[in-house]
Design a protein around this motif. Sequence first.
Motif, short mmCIF file in Angstrom:
data_model
loop_
_atom_site.label_atom_id
_atom_site.label_comp_id
_atom_site.label_asym_id
_atom_site.label_seq_id
_atom_site.Cartn_x
_atom_site.Cartn_y
_atom_site.Cartn_z
N SER A 1 -2.85 6.35 -1.70
CA SER A 1 -3.45 7.11 -0.60
C SER A 1 -4.95 6.84 -0.53
CB SER A 1 -3.21 8.61 -0.80
OG SER A 1 -1.83 8.91 -0.79
N SER B 1 -6.72 10.65 -0.61
CA SER B 1 -7.48 10.30 0.59
C SER B 1 -8.78 11.08 0.71
CB SER B 1 -6.63 10.48 1.84
OG SER B 1 -6.21 11.82 2.00
N MET C 1 -5.53 3.45 1.13
CA MET C 1 -5.41 3.53 2.59
C MET C 1 -6.64 4.19 3.21
SD MET C 1 -1.36 4.34 3.28
CE MET C 1 -1.09 5.58 2.01
N ALA C 2 -7.14 5.24 2.54
CA ALA C 2 -8.33 5.93 3.06
C ALA C 2 -9.56 5.02 3.02
CB ALA C 2 -8.58 7.20 2.27
N ILE D 1 -9.36 2.81 5.94
CA ILE D 1 -9.73 3.55 7.15
C ILE D 1 -11.25 3.65 7.27
CG2 ILE D 1 -9.70 5.85 8.20
CD1 ILE D 1 -6.82 6.12 7.10
N LYS E 1 -2.33 4.22 10.73
CA LYS E 1 -3.38 3.91 9.76
C LYS E 1 -3.07 4.38 8.34
CE LYS E 1 -7.09 4.37 13.22
NZ LYS E 1 -8.32 5.15 13.56
N PHE E 2 -2.08 5.25 8.20
CA PHE E 2 -1.84 5.92 6.93
C PHE E 2 -0.32 5.97 6.69
CE2 PHE E 2 -2.26 9.98 4.29
CZ PHE E 2 -3.09 9.44 3.31
N MET F 1 -4.67 13.76 8.21
CA MET F 1 -3.75 12.76 7.65
C MET F 1 -2.56 12.50 8.57
SD MET F 1 -3.59 13.55 3.54
CE MET F 1 -3.30 15.31 3.69
N TRP G 1 -3.68 10.22 11.27
CA TRP G 1 -3.74 8.86 10.75
C TRP G 1 -2.34 8.25 10.69
CZ3 TRP G 1 -6.99 10.15 5.76
CH2 TRP G 1 -8.35 10.29 6.11
#
Length: 374
Positions: free
Chosen positions: A205, A179, A208-209, A212, A339-340, A331, A334
């Motif tokens: 990861s 991330s 996902m970042a 975001i 979101k994560f 994190m 998130w």
Amino acid sequence: MNIRAIVSHSPENDEARFCMEDIVLRETQGNELLVEIVASGICSTDLFFAHAAGGELGPFPRVLGHEGVGWVRAIGREVTVAAVGDAVSLSFASCTKCKACISFHPAYCHKFSAVNYGASAAYQRAGGEDLSGYFFGQSSFANYSNVLQESVVNISKWVDTEQDMYNYAALGCSFQSGSATVTKLASVGTEDSVVIMGLGAVGLSAIMAAKIQECSIIIGVDRFESRLQLARDLGATHVINTIEAGHDIAAAVKSITSGTGSTVTIDATGFMPLIKSGLDFTANKGKMIFLGVPPLDAEMNLNVVRFMATGKSILGSMEGDAIPSEHIPCMIDWFKSGKFPINRLVRTYKAEEFKLAMTDMKSGLTIKPVLVWK
């Protein structure tokens, strides 16, 4: 103190050797915290070091593990980061004094190898033989460990259940590396087209970042269809199966990006053919980021004049240039907000099942194996 630990021995026939053993942990020192390890993630870096032939990468036998989470049971007199009873996430260590550390880039500490690769004796066998510890300042493949203060992030206010601890185990490396490489090192934005090669815990990861950060195009590349589908679920706008694409991964990326290529390419595989292809399909003025660990003797030829004309940048990612005390809480926020969803990557195993967990990770069956010590 008598503890249990997964001890890594010198490899034989290029095979890593791990054994669960009863060993003795020495007394906690002034800048250390005695942590009861609740859970520890298994990372490909652990397996890499288990195959390494000693030298600057550390001696055998030793205790590895660098994705730990647990409870503080005692502290040295110099410790300020946490108190007895606190929940802590464990990440990498740094010297705190070199130019990189004091300029807020601890992952590029000038003494990173010395303080993270565990050359110091931390344990003893019943017969008196020393065992090395302090791997990434923590050596969390054990039910208790003396952890360097620099490796500790206090997460007490975010822990409500034991399951939280299991989900948070890999925050200190895999989830952080993926991330932060996207959000900090690459500093992506809405106009970026991002390619992430290798969809393990680190790569997913990063996916996902990138979501975001609202990147316009997010391309996941892998050979496992199950991981490609998960990447779609987690935010990838496009996926490429390397088996189906064959040698035309670059053509597939160019097609998706209207011929320009990716503005940011992140390799989380360490596989040199993919790395070379990634550098080729990265757009002019784009960034190629090495995140996965290739073989120690890996090299890449580069025509300097042609490369200079493209304006591309090549970056090496160490933990995404993250500051753990800042990025780990980020994190968790998130995760708590949905979101994560790192819980979708985690599968727990009893600590005694570590060999099965490692096998499942290497086969692709499990994305992030987490060993539970209770």
